[in-house]
Design an enzyme around this catalytic site. Structure first.
Site, PDB file in Angstrom:
ATOM      1  N   ASP A   1      26.893  75.024 -11.339  1.00 15.43           N
ATOM      2  CA  ASP A   1      26.984  73.602 -11.036  1.00 15.43           C
ATOM      3  C   ASP A   1      25.696  72.983 -10.159  1.00 15.43           C
ATOM      4  O   ASP A   1      25.184  71.898 -10.414  1.00 15.43           O
ATOM      5  CB  ASP A   1      28.572  73.014 -10.637  1.00 15.43           C
ATOM      6  CG  ASP A   1      28.479  73.793  -9.284  1.00 15.43           C
ATOM      7  OD1 ASP A   1      27.761  74.746  -8.748  1.00 15.43           O
ATOM      8  OD2 ASP A   1      29.582  73.550  -8.605  1.00 15.43           O
TER       9      ASP A   1
HETATM   10  C1  LAN Z   1      30.008  77.661  -1.565  1.00 17.52           C
HETATM   11  C2  LAN Z   1      29.371  76.553  -1.440  1.00 17.52           C
HETATM   12  C3  LAN Z   1      28.674  75.776  -2.963  1.00 17.52           C
HETATM   13  C4  LAN Z   1      29.740  75.966  -3.719  1.00 17.52           C
HETATM   14  C5  LAN Z   1      29.736  74.856  -4.786  1.00 17.52           C
HETATM   15  C6  LAN Z   1      28.510  74.892  -5.611  1.00 17.52           C
HETATM   16  C7  LAN Z   1      29.985  73.529  -4.279  1.00 17.52           C
HETATM   17  C8  LAN Z   1      30.925  75.208  -5.803  1.00 17.52           C
HETATM   18  O1  LAN Z   1      30.810  74.111  -6.869  1.00 17.52           O
HETATM   19  C9  LAN Z   1      30.781  76.584  -6.393  1.00 17.52           C
HETATM   20  C10 LAN Z   1      30.887  77.550  -5.259  1.00 17.52           C
HETATM   21  C11 LAN Z   1      29.946  77.433  -4.238  1.00 17.52           C
HETATM   22  C12 LAN Z   1      28.555  78.009  -4.576  1.00 17.52           C
HETATM   23  C13 LAN Z   1      30.520  78.046  -2.910  1.00 17.52           C
HETATM   24  C14 LAN Z   1      31.135  79.490  -3.203  1.00 17.52           C
HETATM   25  C15 LAN Z   1      31.619  80.128  -1.842  1.00 17.52           C
HETATM   26  C16 LAN Z   1      30.706  80.138  -0.576  1.00 17.52           C
HETATM   27  C17 LAN Z   1      29.422  80.620  -1.045  1.00 17.52           C
HETATM   28  C18 LAN Z   1      30.527  78.335  -0.516  1.00 17.52           C
HETATM   29  C19 LAN Z   1      31.769  77.724  -0.249  1.00 17.52           C
HETATM   30  C20 LAN Z   1      29.814  78.487   0.854  1.00 17.52           C
HETATM   31  C21 LAN Z   1      30.370  79.435   1.810  1.00 17.52           C
HETATM   32  C22 LAN Z   1      31.048  80.604   0.684  1.00 17.52           C
HETATM   33  C23 LAN Z   1      31.133  81.750   1.073  1.00 17.52           C
HETATM   34  C24 LAN Z   1      31.952  82.940   0.290  1.00 17.52           C
HETATM   35  C25 LAN Z   1      31.363  82.259   2.596  1.00 17.52           C
HETATM   36  C26 LAN Z   1      31.538  83.311   2.965  1.00 17.52           C
HETATM   37  C27 LAN Z   1      32.864  84.068   3.026  1.00 17.52           C
HETATM   38  C28 LAN Z   1      33.167  85.036   2.425  1.00 17.52           C
HETATM   39  C29 LAN Z   1      34.730  85.049   2.079  1.00 17.52           C
HETATM   40  C30 LAN Z   1      32.520  86.103   1.720  1.00 17.52           C
END
Ligand code: LAN
Length: 781
Positions: free
Chosen positions: A465
């Site tokens: 996305d």
């Molecule tokens: C994010 C941030 C962006 C988010 C969007 C692009 C908004 C979404 O549409 C797809 C998933 C994604 C890329 C996403 C996935 C999970 C993330 C990377 C996070 C919420 C930011 C932090 C999180 C990450 C997993 C945090 C670390 C924790 C763990 C459990 C490994």
């Protein structure tokens, strides 16, 4: 896009060392006044940016709210854009706070302390801010949550407590005392979740025997044998999950833990061992501790099958640990760690594997690799009014910028926003990833050429996305050619096509799109999810949000270049639409996985469905009708709008609580008379406007199978504009006099249970919703 905070020594005539001491000894938390959502404090942070005097009149009472007419909206939009554009960095992105989770800072503190670089990474001014941050987010009951708004958990409390102590906060400090009581009342730190057990083991205040096996040998399994996929292979896991368990398995494999030559450190470790457990450290039954978990932390309890699996693995562990296979596995893991470090320029995919990879390099004796990590730590640190935090990513630069461009473009204030849009466009162009990583298959990576990442190009992991929103934003520039953006500056068509290739590659067999890669395994694998606090982390599933964004981007692109891979694009739409329709709930809503929650997903659901190109039936000249699948879409959108209308609050806005995400049931912000949420109000308005445009009832009137749609049309045609006007008046009412909007409760989420702050949303979305609403009013008149 790199965001690094530097301490300005000239601006601080204080004796810092003295200040740290006083914080450590006696500073009482000002948590009752300094919460993340406090308007007062955010104004303190934001004021210096504006330089402008108050542009809007003081907030009026409810009866005299701004009226929803074009000149008033314009006035509010102008103030909003001027304020927001003032926050843009020179390179075109909007820097912002991407904090929220509370389990990230402790990992970094423990890692730097164990690797003995804590004074380098946290010099006195940083130390002050870190302590301030931790104290500010202690809950009233003495514990700490998984995220800044969450109830206290063992994971949050033990890790924050340990962090305070490593920052040399006294054990008698009131915050430390109450936290310790919280822990002991609930059975002590053996009840911490598995990730907490991992961190405590690294610190040597927990025994590796009390940890379920994190067998590195899993990386030696074949990805598939004789053409049959091995669905248990870690290469098929969601990338965040596999990239965290990868370095964890190395450190488990070598039983890494602090080896201190420094007697002061040893003393602290021994003290901690007495402070966080209820029994004497040497009396702890580690075997029992392996599966203990506090009820406050339990979001995904282990199914019995999982416990049986860990038991078997634990029995095998004695043999494996001393065998040559372990060395072989560790080397393989190390290769993967190095690959990840190098291909993200030592930022790594996220805040958890960043810190653990750094420790792997340290314990592997690779000090050069370890040192390469240090400068990239600062990319994750952010200073805000509540102190210094470790963010959930190295920022949300690209994501915010892509939305900001679309929001600013919707306002029609092209002259006022030309400079900001131009600079943002430059950022977008610079941030598109231009090449794939090497040896994709060997390292289980998806293509990235043409993709956009979430943050910066250095980070570079492609996301479905983000690519879609990036492409949409760049395509939107086409409409702005007359305000200083000329054709030569547009993203070249080949690079747009690269993005389209990436988007098409993301579609799964169920028609939807996942986040970073295709779905590579089955949902059943979730049974082995060992992380008690997170849900749905093992597999990269399809999501409504990601699927919709991809549809919107392809829709926008096909208006621009209708023939590029058009057969594939058409089939993408057909299958994606089916996916979105299938995932709608009976009540008309969609569940949101990355924002709060149903409101967020309904916005995506409606935008996705309305992006499906309209096929018309019938001969030219005759009454044109929707093709059947599009009518299904129209019906689905109508149900979603009815759902939203039902949820509108008395003040004209919408306000969904983060509890919706964990409970998977819509919950309103409490109490009912609390102000609604500006971000959710904006999403709801955007959804309704999108659905309304696409839902062209006149085409359907009298068409037999769809009479249902037309019958209720009048009723909705009256309610929706009223609801929109009330929403717009609420947004304008909530705006600050300088054009900013207040920061309210947290609006992002991941893995069902952990919340994350998107601090730019409070400006981007009201601007966008008011912009679209103004356009709709103009069309009407
Ligand atoms: C994010 C941030 C962006 C988010 C969007 C692009 C908004 C979404 O549409 C797809 C998933 C994604 C890329 C996403 C996935 C999970 C993330 C990377 C996070 C919420 C930011 C932090 C999180 C990450 C997993 C945090 C670390 C924790 C763990 C459990 C490994």
């Amino acid at each position: 896009g790199r965001q690094v905070w530097v301490y300005d020594t000239d601006a601080a005539p204080l004796d810092l060392v003295k200040k740290v001491r006083s914080l450590q000894a006696s500073f009482t938390s000002n948590r009752h006044t300094c919460r993340h959502s406090s308007d007062e404090l955010l104004r303190l942070q934001r004021k210096p940016f504006t330089g402008a005097d108050d542009k809007l009149p003081a907030r009026s009472s409810k009866s005299t709210r701004p009226s929803a007419d074009v000149p008033t909206i314009d006035k509010h939009l102008k103030a909003g854009c001027e304020f927001f554009n003032g926050l843009q960095a020179d390179d075109g992105h909007w820097p912002g706070d991407y904090g929220g989770p509370m389990f990230l800072m402790p990992g970094l503190i423990i890692a730097t302390w164990v690797a003995e670089v804590e004074d380098e990474v946290f010099p006195p001014p940083a130390k002050i801010e870190v302590i301030r941050y931790l104290l500010n987010h202690q809950n009233e009951d003495g514990g700490f949550g998984l995220h800044i708004e969450g109830h206290s958990t063992m994971f949050g409390t033990v890790l924050s407590y340990v962090s305070l102590r490593l920052m040399e906060v006294d054990a008698d400090h009131p915050a430390a005392k109450t936290a310790r009581e919280w822990i002991k009342e609930r059975g002590g730190a053996t009840y911490i979740t598995s990730w907490g057990k991992f961190w405590l083991s690294i610190l040597a205040v927990y025994d590796w025997r009390g940890q379920n096996p994190l067998t590195p040998e899993m990386w030696l399994m074949p990805y598939s044998f004789c053409g049959i996929p091995n669905y248990l292979h870690p290469g098929r896991f969601w990338c965040h999950c596999r990239m965290v368990y990868l370095p964890m398995s190395y450190l488990y494999g070598v039983r890494a833990c602090s080896k201190f030559t420094n007697p002061h450190k040893w003393r602290l470790i021994h003290t901690l061992r007495t402070e966080i457990f209820v029994e004497a450290f040497d009396d702890i039954d580690w075997n029992k501790a392996r599966n203990q978990c506090a009820k406050e932390d339990l979001y995904y309890p282990h199914p019995p099958l999982q416990d049986a699996l860990w038991y078997t693995m634990d029995c095998l562990e004695d043999v494996l640990h001393h065998s040559f296979v372990r060395r072989w596995a560790n080397e393989e893991v190390l290769r993967h760690v190095r690959y990840e470090d190098e291909n993200t320029r030592y930022i790594d995919i996220g805040p958890v594997n960043k810190v653990i990879n750094m420790l792997v390099r340290y314990f592997a004796g690779d000090m050069d690799g370890f040192r390469m990590h240090i400068p990239r730590i600062y990319d994750y640190l952010w200073v805000a009014e509540d102190g210094m935090k470790m963010q959930g990513y190295n920022g949300s630069q690209l994501w915010d910028t892509a939305f900001a461009v679309q929001a600013l473009s919707s306002t029609g204030l092209h002259i006022d926003c030309a400079r900001a849009i131009y600079r943002a466009h430059t950022y977008m162009k610079e941030t598109q990833v231009r090449e794939d990583c090497p040896k994709l298959e060997r390292y289980y990576r998806h293509i990235s050429k043409g993709a956009w990442p979430f943050s910066t190009r250095d980070h570079g992991w492609p996301i479905s996305d983000c690519t879609a929103e990036g492409l949409k934003a760049c395509l939107g520039m086409g409409g702005l050619l007359n305000v200083g953006i000329d054709v030569g500056m547009m993203l070249p068509i080949e690079r747009m096509r690269d993005a389209v290739d990436v988007i098409l590659s993301f579609q799964n067999s169920n028609g939807g799109c996942a986040t970073y890669e295709n779905t590579r395994s089955f949902e059943a694998l979730e049974l082995i999810n060992p992380a008690e606090t997170f849900g749905d982390i093992i597999v990269d599933y399809s999501y409504v949000e990601c699927t919709s964004a991809c549809m919107q981007a392809l829709g926008a692109f096909s208006k621009f270049d209708a023939f590029y891979r058009c057969a594939h694009v058409a089939s993408f739409f057909r299958r994606a639409e089916q996916y979105i329709l299938r995932n709608q709930r009976d009540d008309g809503s969609w569940y949101g996985s990355w924002g709060v929650c149903f409101t967020y997903a309904i916005w995506f659901g409606c935008c996705g469905l309305s992006a499906v190109p309209r096929k018309t039936l019938g001969k030219k000249g005759a009454t044109q009708r929707f093709a059947p699948q599009t009518v299904k879409g129209a019906l689905a959108m109508r149900r979603a709008i009815i759902f939203l209308l039902d949820k509108q609050r008395a003040d004209g806005g919408w306000g969904e609580s983060y509890l919706s995400c964990q409970d998977k049931v819509y919950s309103q912000i409490e109490p009912p008379d609390a102000p609604s949420h500006i971000v959710m109000t904006s999403w709801a308005m955007l959804a309704m406007m999108q659905a309304n445009i696409a839902w062209d009832t006149t085409c359907l009137a009298g068409v037999e199978p769809y009479a249902e749609l037309a019958s209720d049309a009048e009723n909705l045609a009256r309610r929706v504009p009223q609801a929109l006007a009330a929403g717009a008046r609420f947004l304008m009412h909530m705006q600050e006099r300088n054009g900013d909007w207040p920061q309210q409760s947290i609006s992002g989420v991941f893995n069902r249970n952990c919340m994350i702050s998107y601090s730019q949303y409070r400006n981007i979305f009201p601007i966008w919703a008011l912009g679209e609403f103004k356009k709709a009013l103009k069309v009407q008149s």
